[in-house]
Design an enzyme around this catalytic site. Structure first.
Site, short mmCIF file in Angstrom:
data_model
loop_
_atom_site.label_atom_id
_atom_site.label_comp_id
_atom_site.label_asym_id
_atom_site.label_seq_id
_atom_site.Cartn_x
_atom_site.Cartn_y
_atom_site.Cartn_z
CG ASP A 139 -26.06 -6.57 -10.57
OD1 ASP A 139 -26.45 -6.00 -9.58
OD2 ASP A 139 -26.58 -8.52 -10.15
N GLY A 167 -26.40 -5.87 -6.93
CA GLY A 167 -25.37 -4.52 -7.30
C GLY A 167 -26.16 -3.43 -7.05
CG ASP A 168 -27.67 -3.13 -11.35
OD1 ASP A 168 -26.07 -2.57 -11.49
OD2 ASP A 168 -27.98 -3.09 -12.56
CG LEU A 169 -32.02 -3.77 -7.70
CD1 LEU A 169 -33.52 -4.66 -7.98
CD2 LEU A 169 -33.61 -2.71 -8.18
N GLY A 173 -28.79 1.77 -5.88
CA GLY A 173 -29.61 2.38 -5.39
C GLY A 173 -30.24 2.34 -3.90
#
Length: 393
Positions: A139, A167-169, A173
């Site tokens: 991230d 970035g991840d979520l 995601g």
């Protein structure tokens, strides 16, 4: 009441946060999500500290309402079995680097041959092409490349990493959920599956719309602590209270003028004080003023006024917030050995859908292997042989 994604079947081959969060959203909305994991090891998130009863807290957070199938994709029999299984599923989600699934023999081309209506979603750091497609990252790297980190922090030193994984979520995601639902909508019209190329960096860059426009208009990139909405304007900033901090977001003149009156400082009303012409002076005065009371005292004093002031809660306070609770964003549920557990709710609310959240507790590794295989027509003798060979567990 039915759930909006009842009947949708998802094979989740992802690991860690981005794919786990995406399939959590889908599972909460009714999809049957089968988590495909490496026998004996499982998703890395299972052993990410801290622990929570029989599992890790991270596993509990990301894997309610899912089932677990332990399958070795490094074995030819495991590859063949996955190709069989995919015929009965609508969606595959994976988060390996580009080319890994193809090398294993279960990439989009191979799985599409088994199921032409399949929606295949690949979540990666940088996307399937471009000069960094094969580069490892996390991230902090994505928000760094995307320019977000340069605008985060007080502006007088090292940028501050965001408290949640943007970035991840968000870039990964949530973008994956949108991509999958868009592909499913198209499939409903055409009968055709699709490949969803989700780049976490792309997702973060897409959030720069206002900042990029400001840069194009002025020729100057936004700076940390100096752009209008990251501390540059006194009317939209964070101030220290006696026991923490409060946020002020009095952007519109009527909110700012009302706040100045409520604080006993009508002399600070007006655009020149709100938007930075005398920024340092105004910020210093408001810092000193807000420091004279606690957050709760300020919220009581300003209650009922349209001034856009709120406390900076920590996570414990956020989970206990009256509005958060009233919206069902904290739900009690099982965590297997961890006692009373508080699950963070799903933000997608449909009037037609039930609000009960936890249908299945987070699964043990391989807990549903036999159940999933039998439903796919694999008989008990074959399951026993596959288990004996270490292909499933």
């Amino acid at each position: 009441m039915s759930r909006p994604l009842d009947g949708l079947r998802v094979l989740d081959l992802s690991r860690l946060l981005p794919g786990g969060y995406a399939t959590l959203m889908l599972a909460d909305l009714g999809a049957d999500v089968v988590k495909v994991e490496e026998p004996g090891r499982g998703d890395y998130v299972r052993w990410t500290p801290p622990a929570a009863g029989e599992h890790s807290a991270a596993h509990v957070a990301l894997n309610r309402n899912k089932r677990s199938l332990a399958l070795d994709l490094k074995s030819p029999d495991g590859v063949a079995l996955l190709r069989e299984l995919v015929a009965g599923f609508d969606v595959v989600v994976e988060s390996f680097r580009p080319g890994v699934m193809d090398r294993l023999g279960v990439g989009y081309g191979a799985l599409r041959a088994a199921n032409p209506a399949l929606v295949y979603c690949a979540i990666t750091g940088y996307g399937q092409d471009g000069p960094r497609a094969g580069v490892a990252g996390h991230d902090a790297n994505y928000v760094g490349y995307a320019g977000v980190l340069s605008m985060t922090g007080p502006g007088d030193g090292t940028p501050v990493l965001p408290g949640v994984q943007i970035g991840d979520l968000g870039g990964g995601g949530m973008a994956a959920v949108v991509a999958v639902l868009a592909a499913l909508a198209r499939r409903a019209r055409t009968g055709e599956g699709d490949f969803c190329d989700v780049s976490m960096t792309d997702g973060v860059v897409s959030w720069l719309s206002l900042h990029a426009a400001a840069y194009v208009a002025t020729g100057s990139p936004p700076r940390a602590g100096r752009a209008p909405l990251n501390g540059g304007w006194p009317c939209y900033s964070v101030y220290r209270a006696a026991d923490g901090h409060v946020t002020v977001a009095a952007l519109e003149p009527r909110f700012w003028d009302a706040l100045c009156a409520a604080l006993g400082r009508p002399d600070l009303a007006g655009d020149a004080y709100a938007t930075g012409a005398r920024r340092d002076e105004v910020v210093a005065e408001l810092d000193a003023l807000f420091a004279t009371r606690t957050r709760a005292q300020w919220m009581e004093a300003l209650e009922g006024l349209d001034v856009c002031v709120a406390p900076v809660n920590d996570v414990a306070e956020a989970l206990d917030d009256a509005q958060v609770r009233a919206r069902g964003m904290v739900v009690e549920g099982d965590a297997r050995g961890a006692g009373r557990w508080l699950h963070v709710g799903n933000p997608i609310r449909l009037a037609s859908a039930p609000r009960d959240l936890v249908r299945l507790p987070p699964p043990a590794l391989g807990e549903h292997t036999d159940e999933v295989l039998r439903a796919a027509g694999v008989d008990d003798d074959r399951i026993a042989r596959l288990r004996g060979a270490g292909v499933v567990a």
